[in-house]
Design an enzyme around this catalytic site. Sequence first.
Site, PDB file in Angstrom:
ATOM      1  CG  ASP A 124      -1.993   0.974   1.237  1.00 33.83           C
ATOM      2  OD1 ASP A 124      -2.786   0.934   0.294  1.00 33.83           O
ATOM      3  OD2 ASP A 124      -2.062   1.807   2.162  1.00 33.83           O
TER       4      ASP A 124
ATOM      5  CD  GLU B  57      16.535 -14.365   4.703  1.00 35.05           C
ATOM      6  OE1 GLU B  57      16.709 -13.123   4.675  1.00 35.05           O
ATOM      7  OE2 GLU B  57      16.129 -14.978   5.712  1.00 35.05           O
TER       8      GLU B  57
END
Length: 557
Positions: free
Chosen positions: A221, A271
């Site tokens: 957002d 990751e």
Amino acid sequence: MHNCCSSQEQVNGLNRHGWWRDAVIYQVYVRSFLDSTGDGIGDLAGVRAGLPYLKKLGVDGIWLSPFYPSPQHDHGYDVADYCDVDPVFGDLDEFDQLVAAARRLGVKVLLDVVPNHCSAEHPWFREALAAGPGSAARARFHFADGRGPDGAEPPNNWHAMFGGPAWTRITEADGSPGQWYLHMFTPEQPDWNWRNPEIPAEFDRVLRFWLDRGVDGFRIDVAAGLYKHPELPDSDDPEIDARTRDSVNPLAWNQPEVHDVWRHWRSVCEEYTARDGRERLLVGEVSVPSAREHAKYVRPDELHQAFFFDLLGAPWDADAFRKVISEAMEDIAGTGSTVTWVLNNHDQVRTVTRYGEPAPEASGLGAARARAAALLMLALPGAAYIYQGEELGLPEVVDLPDDVLTDPIFHRTGSRARIRDGCRVPLPWSGQASPFGFTTGAQNAKPWLPQPEYFAEYVTERALADTRSFWHLYRDGLQLRSALPQLGEGTLRWLDAEPGVLAFVRGDGLVCAVNFGTAPTPAPVSGIPLLTSGPCPPGVLAGSTTAWWIADGTPET
Ligand code: GLC
């Protein structure tokens, strides 16, 4: 998705194509999708129940609007706890079941993360109110003394996006008039201070919390927000955000430091990918003044995608569409991303109504144009987002009575013109009368926004049964997108066309042409189209219609 790689590549985490590059994601506005408890508000169990419907439609994934604990002053974009589910929508167990069910169906799940601001009921904001001026708790937000005698004037002149000053004065614990805090949206949404290292660290924790629960990525957002100018100076045009309803105050948005946040979030995603080979996606709601600024957000080590809103903002006009499409392609080329197209979302007037103006909706012009725009979007290079109900051709509900409106824009500006409730009315699933199958549980409450009687024409059961429906157009378009190597990622080449017609070729001979006018024109290529958004006699491209063909040989520009 046709750009799949071998299973061995996926296992090794070497999916270089990126599933997201031409994915079609369906935005689920949870409170209006499907209500499993009967309280009149959609919920996560409802989303799970609707997954087979979405799978049948053929989307690659879903983006869930915020379902976190929230007082709902801005329908969940005021988050009180980033790592839980609001009881109205379910609980974490239900969330896990939803993710598992989606995984079984091969549907990706994206969450909506709201890092620019939280809810005034977030425990850290409550702590800040109690802790007093100068405290570490206040330093997590933008608290400042007021100006003028007695500090009665806000610390600067900025206005909030939804109207009124961007600052609210608090009363200190001892009852005295206190400091002010910054909120770029409503007063119930205090902005975080991202210059305080506790905030990036907290959002690192939030991301990992949901990634550990198996999500495939995040819609971010207000992704050009987060950082403000360090000195919070006065603006030359303090009302510009409220006036344009866009994040354009150059002191409040698009600060250079925000790019470090996206680099870090990208590294967190990488990751997780390195662990299990599943590529995660970050898509930003990025509203910035220029294509060049937009492109910065999707550099190879930042966000994967950023919504390209200019298509949504373009009027129904061939030249306007050609301009924004060309600019998007140029802007994105070289960034490592693909253009992320969008025609509808929970903040905008639905296409059927938007394109129907100024003609009366009943003429069917808006619907024909919305169908044509959908087929155009699905033919463009890159990724696309569909907003729930778009696949049913739902119009905007324009006549909601004032006393049911919940959008803070209405309550803070008194403007009916730009309210967002009309695109958020609960979906019609079945039957002849409200709640149209939206509410399926025992409580038998009314849908949280009233559904108009004419929603009977749009129920999904009817759409699925009628091969001329919007639903079938979207489904057929999505199926062809998966099957045809010309569609999805890649480039386009414009073709010469009649005035008011846009035509382009994708890859090896897939031609898409859109007639923006109302009168029929000769089809730009011979042969029977693969798919059209409306009826076309042989050799003709009807008015307000898009068609796809596989051309014999490569058409000339
Ligand atoms: C985004 C959301 C919108 C929300 C605002 C504040 O623009 O899409 O619905 O009101 O951010 O969080």
